[in-house]
Write an enzyme that holds these catalytic residues in place. Sequence first.
Site, mmCIF file in Angstrom:
data_model
loop_
_atom_site.group_PDB
_atom_site.id
_atom_site.type_symbol
_atom_site.label_atom_id
_atom_site.label_comp_id
_atom_site.label_asym_id
_atom_site.label_seq_id
_atom_site.Cartn_x
_atom_site.Cartn_y
_atom_site.Cartn_z
ATOM 1 N N HIS A 148 35.632 -6.731 -2.849
ATOM 2 C CA HIS A 148 36.157 -5.794 -1.845
ATOM 3 C C HIS A 148 35.520 -4.410 -1.997
ATOM 4 C CE1 HIS A 148 39.673 -4.239 0.655
ATOM 5 N NE2 HIS A 148 39.154 -3.130 0.172
ATOM 6 N N GLU A 149 35.451 -3.930 -3.239
ATOM 7 C CA GLU A 149 34.945 -2.562 -3.470
ATOM 8 C C GLU A 149 33.425 -2.475 -3.306
ATOM 9 O OE1 GLU A 149 37.133 -0.360 -3.319
ATOM 10 O OE2 GLU A 149 38.809 -1.707 -3.686
ATOM 11 N N GLN A 193 35.560 5.925 0.846
ATOM 12 C CA GLN A 193 36.962 6.104 1.252
ATOM 13 C C GLN A 193 37.471 7.519 0.986
ATOM 14 O OE1 GLN A 193 38.292 2.292 -0.891
ATOM 15 N NE2 GLN A 193 39.716 2.435 0.819
ATOM 16 N N HIS A 247 32.582 -2.234 0.315
ATOM 17 C CA HIS A 247 32.761 -0.879 0.873
ATOM 18 C C HIS A 247 31.471 -0.062 0.780
ATOM 19 C CE1 HIS A 247 36.862 -0.055 2.108
ATOM 20 N NE2 HIS A 247 37.375 -0.574 1.007
ATOM 21 N N CYS A 289 43.887 -2.743 1.919
ATOM 22 C CA CYS A 289 42.939 -1.673 1.632
ATOM 23 C C CYS A 289 43.656 -0.343 1.822
ATOM 24 C CB CYS A 289 41.755 -1.781 2.589
ATOM 25 S SG CYS A 289 40.496 -0.524 2.342
ATOM 26 N N LEU A 290 43.381 0.611 0.943
ATOM 27 C CA LEU A 290 44.041 1.917 1.053
ATOM 28 C C LEU A 290 43.638 2.646 2.336
ATOM 29 C CD1 LEU A 290 43.967 3.268 -2.624
ATOM 30 C CD2 LEU A 290 45.909 2.318 -1.353
ATOM 31 N N GLY A 315 42.128 -0.565 -5.965
ATOM 32 C CA GLY A 315 40.722 -0.160 -5.975
ATOM 33 C C GLY A 315 40.466 0.914 -4.946
HETATM 34 NI NI NI Z 1 39.322 -1.135 0.560
#
Ligand code: NI
Length: 153
Positions: free
Chosen positions: A132-133, A51, A136, A90-91, A46
């Site tokens: 999670h997304e 981000q 963000h 997480c990226l 995701g």
């Molecule tokens: Ni993330």
Amino acid sequence: MALREIVKFGEDILRKKCRPVTVFDEKLWTLLDDMKETMQQAQGAGLAAPQVGILRRVCVIDVRDKHGVIELVNPEIIEATGSQTGGEGCLSAPGEWREVERPATVTVKAQDRNGNEFTMTGEGLLARAFCHETDHLDGVLFIDKAIFTEEQA
Ligand code: NI
């Protein structure tokens, strides 16, 4: 399509609240396409707009299930039931992996890239990704919700 640079933990932008999308135009479609490509290149499940430095309520998800890549514009969690605890990353935090408790089943209401509203229900990994997304988009990171284990003490 183009790859975008992924912002890392510690940058202020990841703590900001994103504004809703009101215009469903080519600029949005390019953002979605770029986010999809960036997520795939980084092998993530995701990616949320902050981000890649954009404070808009947009995210993409791919948990490698039957849904393929899911695009969520202005997502809202409208139902969450049960609970699951599992590893999450997480990226924006390469190499970090923490145990996080999330609902087991989550229903989101969102708009697609053309502004059409839809709802989608996910379990397991998909439910986790929805949480999670969307977190963000409100400046909330998974480390805020990580279960503090003795190992990390
Ligand atoms: Ni993330």
